[in-house]
Design a protein around this motif. Sequence first.
Motif, PDB file in Angstrom:
ATOM      1  N   GLY A 157      49.671  51.985  30.338  1.00  0.00           N
ATOM      2  CA  GLY A 157      49.580  51.913  28.752  1.00  0.00           C
ATOM      3  C   GLY A 157      49.863  50.518  28.461  1.00  0.00           C
ATOM      4  O   GLY A 157      49.740  50.272  27.368  1.00  0.00           O
ATOM      5  N   MET A 158      50.514  49.565  29.214  1.00  0.00           N
ATOM      6  CA  MET A 158      51.046  48.251  28.694  1.00  0.00           C
ATOM      7  C   MET A 158      49.696  47.200  28.942  1.00  0.00           C
ATOM      8  O   MET A 158      49.748  46.196  28.280  1.00  0.00           O
ATOM      9  N   ALA A 159      48.976  47.460  29.999  1.00  0.00           N
ATOM     10  CA  ALA A 159      47.869  46.288  30.264  1.00  0.00           C
ATOM     11  C   ALA A 159      46.534  47.065  30.528  1.00  0.00           C
ATOM     12  O   ALA A 159      46.610  48.125  31.051  1.00  0.00           O
ATOM     13  N   THR A 160      45.488  46.285  30.509  1.00  0.00           N
ATOM     14  CA  THR A 160      44.157  46.746  30.889  1.00  0.00           C
ATOM     15  C   THR A 160      44.096  46.348  32.492  1.00  0.00           C
ATOM     16  O   THR A 160      44.301  45.219  33.150  1.00  0.00           O
ATOM     17  N   ILE A 161      43.690  47.350  33.288  1.00  0.00           N
ATOM     18  CA  ILE A 161      43.941  47.307  34.868  1.00  0.00           C
ATOM     19  C   ILE A 161      42.467  47.441  35.405  1.00  0.00           C
ATOM     20  O   ILE A 161      41.627  48.644  35.062  1.00  0.00           O
ATOM     21  N   VAL A 162      42.075  46.499  36.082  1.00  0.00           N
ATOM     22  CA  VAL A 162      40.802  46.356  36.784  1.00  0.00           C
ATOM     23  C   VAL A 162      40.912  46.726  38.174  1.00  0.00           C
ATOM     24  O   VAL A 162      41.855  45.701  38.863  1.00  0.00           O
ATOM     25  N   PHE A 163      40.343  47.628  38.776  1.00  0.00           N
ATOM     26  CA  PHE A 163      40.437  47.687  40.356  1.00  0.00           C
ATOM     27  C   PHE A 163      39.521  46.905  41.164  1.00  0.00           C
ATOM     28  O   PHE A 163      38.231  47.023  40.664  1.00  0.00           O
ATOM     29  N   GLY A 164      40.038  46.162  42.034  1.00  0.00           N
ATOM     30  CA  GLY A 164      39.263  45.198  42.752  1.00  0.00           C
ATOM     31  C   GLY A 164      38.663  45.861  44.019  1.00  0.00           C
ATOM     32  O   GLY A 164      39.028  47.154  44.142  1.00  0.00           O
ATOM     33  N   PRO A 165      37.655  45.222  44.775  1.00  0.00           N
ATOM     34  CA  PRO A 165      37.329  45.915  46.083  1.00  0.00           C
ATOM     35  C   PRO A 165      38.343  46.364  46.890  1.00  0.00           C
ATOM     36  O   PRO A 165      38.177  47.365  47.607  1.00  0.00           O
ATOM     37  N   ALA A 166      39.131  45.649  47.134  1.00  0.00           N
ATOM     38  CA  ALA A 166      40.255  45.791  48.011  1.00  0.00           C
ATOM     39  C   ALA A 166      40.950  47.030  47.715  1.00  0.00           C
ATOM     40  O   ALA A 166      41.394  47.910  48.606  1.00  0.00           O
ATOM     41  N   PHE A 167      41.161  47.568  46.578  1.00  0.00           N
ATOM     42  CA  PHE A 167      41.661  48.522  46.058  1.00  0.00           C
ATOM     43  C   PHE A 167      40.804  49.621  46.548  1.00  0.00           C
ATOM     44  O   PHE A 167      41.418  50.969  47.320  1.00  0.00           O
ATOM     45  N   TRP A 168      39.641  49.918  46.625  1.00  0.00           N
ATOM     46  CA  TRP A 168      38.681  50.968  47.014  1.00  0.00           C
ATOM     47  C   TRP A 168      38.817  51.051  48.622  1.00  0.00           C
ATOM     48  O   TRP A 168      38.849  51.838  49.299  1.00  0.00           O
ATOM     49  N   ALA A 169      38.669  49.774  49.069  1.00  0.00           N
ATOM     50  CA  ALA A 169      38.814  49.615  50.569  1.00  0.00           C
ATOM     51  C   ALA A 169      40.142  50.241  51.126  1.00  0.00           C
ATOM     52  O   ALA A 169      40.017  51.133  52.056  1.00  0.00           O
ATOM     53  N   PHE A 170      41.200  49.944  50.577  1.00  0.00           N
ATOM     54  CA  PHE A 170      42.593  50.622  51.096  1.00  0.00           C
ATOM     55  C   PHE A 170      42.424  51.979  50.659  1.00  0.00           C
ATOM     56  O   PHE A 170      42.971  52.767  51.306  1.00  0.00           O
ATOM     57  N   GLY A 171      41.767  52.561  49.495  1.00  0.00           N
ATOM     58  CA  GLY A 171      41.785  53.879  49.540  1.00  0.00           C
ATOM     59  C   GLY A 171      40.936  54.625  50.439  1.00  0.00           C
ATOM     60  O   GLY A 171      41.250  55.744  50.965  1.00  0.00           O
ATOM     61  N   PHE A 172      39.706  54.012  50.838  1.00  0.00           N
ATOM     62  CA  PHE A 172      38.978  54.823  52.103  1.00  0.00           C
ATOM     63  C   PHE A 172      39.787  54.791  53.156  1.00  0.00           C
ATOM     64  O   PHE A 172      39.677  55.479  54.116  1.00  0.00           O
ATOM     65  N   LEU A 173      40.430  53.352  53.357  1.00  0.00           N
ATOM     66  CA  LEU A 173      41.146  53.287  54.676  1.00  0.00           C
ATOM     67  C   LEU A 173      42.109  54.513  54.763  1.00  0.00           C
ATOM     68  O   LEU A 173      42.220  55.136  55.790  1.00  0.00           O
ATOM     69  N   VAL A 174      42.657  54.805  53.737  1.00  0.00           N
ATOM     70  CA  VAL A 174      43.812  56.123  53.571  1.00  0.00           C
ATOM     71  C   VAL A 174      42.952  57.151  54.260  1.00  0.00           C
ATOM     72  O   VAL A 174      43.449  58.013  55.004  1.00  0.00           O
ATOM     73  N   VAL A 175      41.991  57.595  53.322  1.00  0.00           N
ATOM     74  CA  VAL A 175      41.018  58.819  53.867  1.00  0.00           C
ATOM     75  C   VAL A 175      40.544  58.925  55.173  1.00  0.00           C
ATOM     76  O   VAL A 175      40.930  59.510  56.093  1.00  0.00           O
ATOM     77  N   PHE A 176      40.272  57.720  55.743  1.00  0.00           N
ATOM     78  CA  PHE A 176      39.513  57.367  56.909  1.00  0.00           C
ATOM     79  C   PHE A 176      40.600  57.797  58.112  1.00  0.00           C
ATOM     80  O   PHE A 176      40.694  58.531  59.064  1.00  0.00           O
ATOM     81  N   VAL A 177      41.971  57.136  57.959  1.00  0.00           N
ATOM     82  CA  VAL A 177      43.194  57.334  58.976  1.00  0.00           C
ATOM     83  C   VAL A 177      43.545  58.704  58.763  1.00  0.00           C
ATOM     84  O   VAL A 177      43.961  59.337  59.945  1.00  0.00           O
ATOM     85  N   THR A 178      43.349  59.571  57.616  1.00  0.00           N
ATOM     86  CA  THR A 178      43.888  60.865  57.649  1.00  0.00           C
ATOM     87  C   THR A 178      42.881  61.561  58.302  1.00  0.00           C
ATOM     88  O   THR A 178      43.123  62.543  59.318  1.00  0.00           O
ATOM     89  N   MET A 179      41.610  61.418  58.143  1.00  0.00           N
ATOM     90  CA  MET A 179      40.671  61.915  58.920  1.00  0.00           C
ATOM     91  C   MET A 179      40.816  61.917  60.515  1.00  0.00           C
ATOM     92  O   MET A 179      40.702  62.813  61.355  1.00  0.00           O
TER      93      MET A 179
END
Length: 196
Positions: A157-179
Motif C-alpha cells: 500500500g505504501m510503494a509501487t513494487i516491481v518484481f525483478g527476474p530474481a524474484f521469479w527465479a527464487f520462486g521457482f527455486l522454492v517450487v523445484f526444491v519442494t518437488m
Amino acid sequence: MACPQCDLLHRVDEISVDSTARCARCGTVLFTPRSGAIERLVALAIASLVLMVVALTFPFLEMSAQGFSSHASVLDTITAFAGGFMAPLSLAIAGFIVFLPVLRLCAMIYALWPLIFDRPPAPGATAAFRLASNLKPWSMAEIFMIGVAVALVKMVGMATIVFGPAFWAFGFLVVFVTMIDVMMCERTIWRILDTR
Ligand SMILES: [Zn+2]
C-alpha cells in the motif's frame, strides 16, 4: 522399518517399481520407488542451481514511492547487515538461503549422477548423499520467500513494487526444491547406492 508418523514397526520386503509401501496402521507412505526418479531429481537439482545463479545476479525487487525509487538484489539483502554487531545475521542469511542449499544440491548431483548411467557410485557418494539428507532442514530458501511475502503485504500500500527476474527465479527455486523433497525416496536411493 519404523513408520515416521506413528512408530509402528514393519518388516519390509522389496516392492515393485511404481508401487507404494504404506504404514499398516496410519497409511503414511513408507517408501515409493519410481521409475526415472533419479533422472528427474538430478534434472531438478541442476535447474535449481541455475535458478540460484539467476536469483543472485539479477535484481530482486524494485520499489518506488513519491518519486523515490530503490532496488534490491538478494546479495543486497545479505550484505545489508554486514557491518557492526549484526554481521552474524548476514552470515546466517547467506548460509541458510545460499550456501547450504547450493551445497546440498551439489552433493545430491554428485551422488546421483553416476546412477543415471548405471555406473557404480562415485567415490564418497554415500557421504555426499548423507550430507544432502542432513542439510535438508537447514536449507531455508522457502522460509526466506515467506519472509519476503510478509514484507510485501505490508509494503504494497505504501510503494509501487516491481518484481525483478530474481524474484521469479527464487520462486521457482522454492517450487523445484519442494518437488525434489516430494520425489526423493531416500530408502530406494540408499539401496541403489548399497547394491552398486
Ligand atoms: Zn504409521
